[in-house]
Design an enzyme around this catalytic site. Structure first.
Site, PDB file in Angstrom:
ATOM      1  N   GLU A  14      -3.814   1.820  -7.395  1.00  0.00           N
ATOM      2  CA  GLU A  14      -4.143   2.879  -6.444  1.00  0.00           C
ATOM      3  C   GLU A  14      -3.284   4.116  -6.723  1.00  0.00           C
ATOM      4  OE1 GLU A  14      -6.432   1.409  -2.932  1.00  0.00           O
ATOM      5  OE2 GLU A  14      -4.380   1.641  -2.293  1.00  0.00           O
ATOM      6  N   HIS A  36       0.859  -1.194   0.000  1.00  0.00           N
ATOM      7  CA  HIS A  36       0.000   0.000   0.000  1.00  0.00           C
ATOM      8  C   HIS A  36       0.894   1.243   0.000  1.00  0.00           C
ATOM      9  CE1 HIS A  36      -2.843   3.050   1.251  1.00  0.00           C
ATOM     10  NE2 HIS A  36      -3.807   2.218   0.872  1.00  0.00           N
TER      11      HIS A  36
HETATM   12  P1  PGA Z   1      -9.534   5.906   0.213  1.00  0.00           P
HETATM   13  O1  PGA Z   1      -8.337   4.873   0.449  1.00  0.00           O
HETATM   14  O2  PGA Z   1     -10.704   5.119  -0.292  1.00  0.00           O
HETATM   15  O3  PGA Z   1      -9.774   6.523   1.566  1.00  0.00           O
HETATM   16  O4  PGA Z   1      -9.061   6.889  -0.800  1.00  0.00           O
HETATM   17  C1  PGA Z   1      -8.083   3.866  -0.468  1.00  0.00           C
HETATM   18  C2  PGA Z   1      -6.921   3.028  -0.002  1.00  0.00           C
HETATM   19  O5  PGA Z   1      -6.050   3.552   0.680  1.00  0.00           O
HETATM   20  O6  PGA Z   1      -6.852   1.835  -0.314  1.00  0.00           O
END
Ligand code: PGA
Length: 224
Positions: free
Chosen positions: A146, A94
């Protein structure tokens, strides 16, 4: 529509009572077979939430692992430790973890865990971060696009942008005959989830903030 994966990453947003309350609310949820739901509470409450979800279709997963076996690694989380709790999957790489660690160690961890069959969701911000050469079809692997600028900012990537990235990742995967779902994450909420989840190239979503509010999560998993 094929089944979509919805993952709630609760990060470190909730305290113990809020975590337990949300887990119990989710346990009472009825949702369609089109949705496969996974939740990722913070490590402190992982075992409690896993006990609550036992016997349900909701899978409880880790937020990070730092090695497969026990090592001299203060504050680390091992895959075998998670397996002891009955948890067989974790998010890896992440962007919040990559930032904290200054450099990505996700590939080192993947090399250790892939032969063991421990399952994972590998987050990537760009296609170069995907180690295609070590992926395979022998245990379930999941990828999650992401874009860092969309995480926790309320700024969702456009559908065109999501489709463009997913198309190129899927094209690389198919050249290697890899059958690996690709999710999108970054400010997914009840307003945009229907459109994102209905994209053919999007196999599911990874949700942070909105997954910690029962009403929002309820709307997202019922949006398709
Ligand atoms: P968010 O986070 O939906 O708050 O933007 C997504 C993530 O960190 O996986």
């Amino acid at each position: 529509m094929k089944q979509k994966i919805v993952i709630g990453n609760w990060k470190n947003y909730l305290n113990e009572s809020e975590t337990i309350k949300l887990a119990k609310e989710i346990l009472d949820e009825k949702f369609s077979d089109n949705i496969r739901l996974m939740i990722s509470p913070c490590n402190l409450y992982l075992n409690q939430v896993n006990q609550i979800m036992k016997g349900s279709s909701v899978e409880v997963i880790g937020q990070n692992i730092t090695s497969y076996e026990s090592t001299s690694d203060t504050g680390g989380v091992t895959a075998i430790g998670l397996k002891d709790l009955g948890i067989n999957r974790s998010i890896i790489g992440h962007s919040e973890v990559r930032k904290r660690n200054k450099r990505s160690k996700s590939e080192d961890v993947l090399i250790e865990i892939i032969p063991t069959g421990f399952q994972f969701i590998l987050c990537f911000e760009n296609i170069e971060q995907i180690p295609f050469d070590i992926l395979n079809n022998s245990s379930e692997m999941i990828l999650a696009y992401e874009p860092v600028w969309a995480i926790g900012t309320g700024e969702t990537a456009s559908i065109e942008h999501i489709n463009e990235i997913h198309r190129s990742v899927k094209s690389e995967l198919s050249k290697l005959s890899l059958d690996i779902p690709v999710l999108y994450g970054g400010s997914v909420n009840p307003t945009n989830s229907k459109e994102i989840l209905s994209q053919e190239l999007v196999d599911g979503v990874l949700i942070g903030g909105a997954s910690t509010k029962h009403e929002d999560l309820h709307k997202i998993i019922n949006s398709i």
